[in-house]
Design a protein around this motif. Sequence first.
Motif, mmCIF file in Angstrom:
data_model
loop_
_atom_site.group_PDB
_atom_site.id
_atom_site.type_symbol
_atom_site.label_atom_id
_atom_site.label_comp_id
_atom_site.label_asym_id
_atom_site.label_seq_id
_atom_site.Cartn_x
_atom_site.Cartn_y
_atom_site.Cartn_z
ATOM 1 N N SER A 310 -10.026 11.720 -6.780
ATOM 2 C CA SER A 310 -9.089 12.510 -6.606
ATOM 3 C C SER A 310 -7.907 12.585 -7.485
ATOM 4 C CB SER A 310 -8.256 12.250 -5.284
ATOM 5 O OG SER A 310 -7.583 10.872 -5.237
ATOM 6 N N ASP A 311 -8.338 11.966 -8.797
ATOM 7 C CA ASP A 311 -7.359 11.783 -9.900
ATOM 8 C C ASP A 311 -6.154 11.356 -9.410
ATOM 9 O OD1 ASP A 311 -6.257 11.751 -12.468
ATOM 10 O OD2 ASP A 311 -6.487 13.878 -12.487
ATOM 11 N N THR A 312 -5.792 10.389 -8.521
ATOM 12 C CA THR A 312 -4.583 9.824 -8.118
ATOM 13 C C THR A 312 -4.295 8.286 -8.712
ATOM 14 O OG1 THR A 312 -5.265 10.853 -6.244
ATOM 15 C CG2 THR A 312 -3.397 9.495 -6.113
ATOM 16 N N LEU A 313 -3.019 8.090 -9.230
ATOM 17 C CA LEU A 313 -2.695 6.735 -9.449
ATOM 18 C C LEU A 313 -2.532 6.047 -8.265
ATOM 19 C CD1 LEU A 313 -0.531 6.964 -12.595
ATOM 20 C CD2 LEU A 313 -2.815 6.201 -12.563
ATOM 21 N N SER A 315 -0.521 3.303 -7.046
ATOM 22 C CA SER A 315 0.391 2.461 -7.593
ATOM 23 C C SER A 315 0.784 1.188 -6.603
ATOM 24 C CB SER A 315 1.883 3.066 -7.486
ATOM 25 O OG SER A 315 2.244 3.843 -6.353
ATOM 26 N N GLU A 316 0.225 1.224 -5.532
ATOM 27 C CA GLU A 316 0.306 -0.029 -4.571
ATOM 28 C C GLU A 316 -0.994 -1.060 -5.378
ATOM 29 O OE1 GLU A 316 -1.039 2.833 -3.758
ATOM 30 O OE2 GLU A 316 -2.391 2.815 -1.966
ATOM 31 N N TYR A 317 -1.615 -0.757 -6.012
ATOM 32 C CA TYR A 317 -2.467 -1.864 -6.782
ATOM 33 C C TYR A 317 -2.153 -1.733 -8.358
ATOM 34 C CZ TYR A 317 -4.988 -1.107 -2.403
ATOM 35 O OH TYR A 317 -5.127 -1.049 -1.172
ATOM 36 N N THR A 318 -0.803 -1.960 -8.467
ATOM 37 C CA THR A 318 -0.327 -2.245 -9.797
ATOM 38 C C THR A 318 -0.195 -3.762 -10.091
ATOM 39 O OG1 THR A 318 0.757 -0.071 -9.623
ATOM 40 C CG2 THR A 318 1.510 -1.542 -11.337
ATOM 41 N N TYR A 319 -0.800 -4.225 -11.271
ATOM 42 C CA TYR A 319 -0.463 -5.493 -11.495
ATOM 43 C C TYR A 319 0.136 -5.636 -13.010
ATOM 44 C CZ TYR A 319 -4.294 -5.926 -8.117
ATOM 45 O OH TYR A 319 -4.972 -5.621 -6.822
ATOM 46 N N ILE A 320 1.082 -6.404 -13.206
ATOM 47 C CA ILE A 320 2.205 -6.491 -14.245
ATOM 48 C C ILE A 320 1.965 -7.889 -14.796
ATOM 49 C CG2 ILE A 320 4.309 -6.269 -15.409
ATOM 50 C CD1 ILE A 320 5.139 -4.173 -12.817
ATOM 51 N N ILE A 321 1.674 -7.919 -16.038
ATOM 52 C CA ILE A 321 1.415 -9.252 -16.818
ATOM 53 C C ILE A 321 2.211 -9.288 -17.819
ATOM 54 C CG2 ILE A 321 -0.428 -10.803 -17.724
ATOM 55 C CD1 ILE A 321 -2.610 -9.580 -16.212
ATOM 56 N N ASN A 322 3.237 -10.247 -17.749
ATOM 57 C CA ASN A 322 4.255 -10.274 -18.713
ATOM 58 C C ASN A 322 3.631 -11.202 -20.065
ATOM 59 O OD1 ASN A 322 6.429 -8.954 -17.465
ATOM 60 N ND2 ASN A 322 6.560 -10.659 -16.050
ATOM 61 N N LYS A 323 4.004 -10.865 -21.200
ATOM 62 C CA LYS A 323 3.797 -11.417 -22.249
ATOM 63 C C LYS A 323 4.751 -12.680 -22.630
ATOM 64 C CE LYS A 323 1.780 -10.730 -27.215
ATOM 65 N NZ LYS A 323 2.705 -11.734 -27.698
ATOM 66 N N LYS A 324 4.277 -13.650 -22.793
ATOM 67 C CA LYS A 324 5.239 -14.956 -23.150
ATOM 68 C C LYS A 324 5.573 -14.551 -24.444
ATOM 69 C CE LYS A 324 4.300 -19.559 -23.272
ATOM 70 N NZ LYS A 324 3.211 -20.595 -23.074
ATOM 71 N N LYS A 325 7.246 -14.866 -24.698
ATOM 72 C CA LYS A 325 7.640 -14.417 -26.078
ATOM 73 C C LYS A 325 7.329 -15.410 -27.043
ATOM 74 C CE LYS A 325 11.324 -11.564 -24.576
ATOM 75 N NZ LYS A 325 11.102 -11.462 -23.289
#
Length: 325
Positions: A310-313, A315-325
Amino acid sequence: MNDKRHYRFALISDIHIDRENGGKNIYFIYAERNLRRALRVIKSRGCDFIVSAGDQVTNASGADEEWRLYRSIIDSSGYTGRIYEALGNHETRSAEYGINTLGECISDFISCTRLDDKAVIRKADKPYYIMTEPVFGDVFIFMALENGVSTNSIDNFSDEQTDDTEAAVERYTAQNRRIFIIQHANIYAYGAGDDASSPAYEGALRIADKDGRVFKNNLRFKNLIEKYREIIWLSGHTHVDLADNLNYSDNGSRSCHMLHIPALCGATRVISDGSGGHKLDRGFYDSSSQGYIVDVYSDRTVFTGIDFISDTLLSEYTYIINKKK
Ligand SMILES: [Fe+2]
Ligand SMILES: [Fe+2]
């Protein structure tokens, strides 16, 4: 939060182009259609490149026709960016049946994925390699299940591949580079892609055999991802749907980030086996074809699930991985 995106890539796995017996026994019935659709979507969403985490072909009776079809779908798609593929277990499957040798399967993978020396760093004739994102220097280590298709009963990596991978991770970590490892097979009862406490999928990589004999290099891989917890390891192999909520794990901060990619050819579902455990529902559904759109920023990597049909994002399956400084 720094909001200027560095780059965007599409993340897919388990394409499974299938032409068994010249097309007489196609198991992954939507594979070809789903790849065509995904390439259209990926092009329209402005991805800089594609990462494919293994099982591009199915290879039950030789993969020549499948690789030809794979190339022709890409070449006629209008997508002109690069595709970086990992070697999964299916790329070498025909060697298990004596149709090809392991070496022939690996050399088909190298030639049909068309990644030359300008695109990647690869030792001659090896299926594993390193790609560096050209502007920001993030490192993509593509590992390979180079020892054959029986993922759950062998040591999957050579000493040389394991040595090289460990050295690369150590070197790039010291340079504070973002490291992605693309390694197709999940570890049994561990991490993303399955229910770790009650696995549904028997085909995962093992640390030891039934008699407790350790697969040395599988263990070294596990030790590596537990030592370097900033790594983002991308796997496929179980084909599990985003809706099962099993696609991310860091083992409660005891390992690196592990993200599983559902099968582009149609995802499986983890269901009850009727006796307290789980099994996979391997039915194919016309509307199932998933992956991620990945946006990379200086301080984080954002994986957003996408439904390619369906070409749909998602968003309920969003994974954010922060980068350590
Ligand atoms: Fe697969
Ligand atoms: Fe696989």
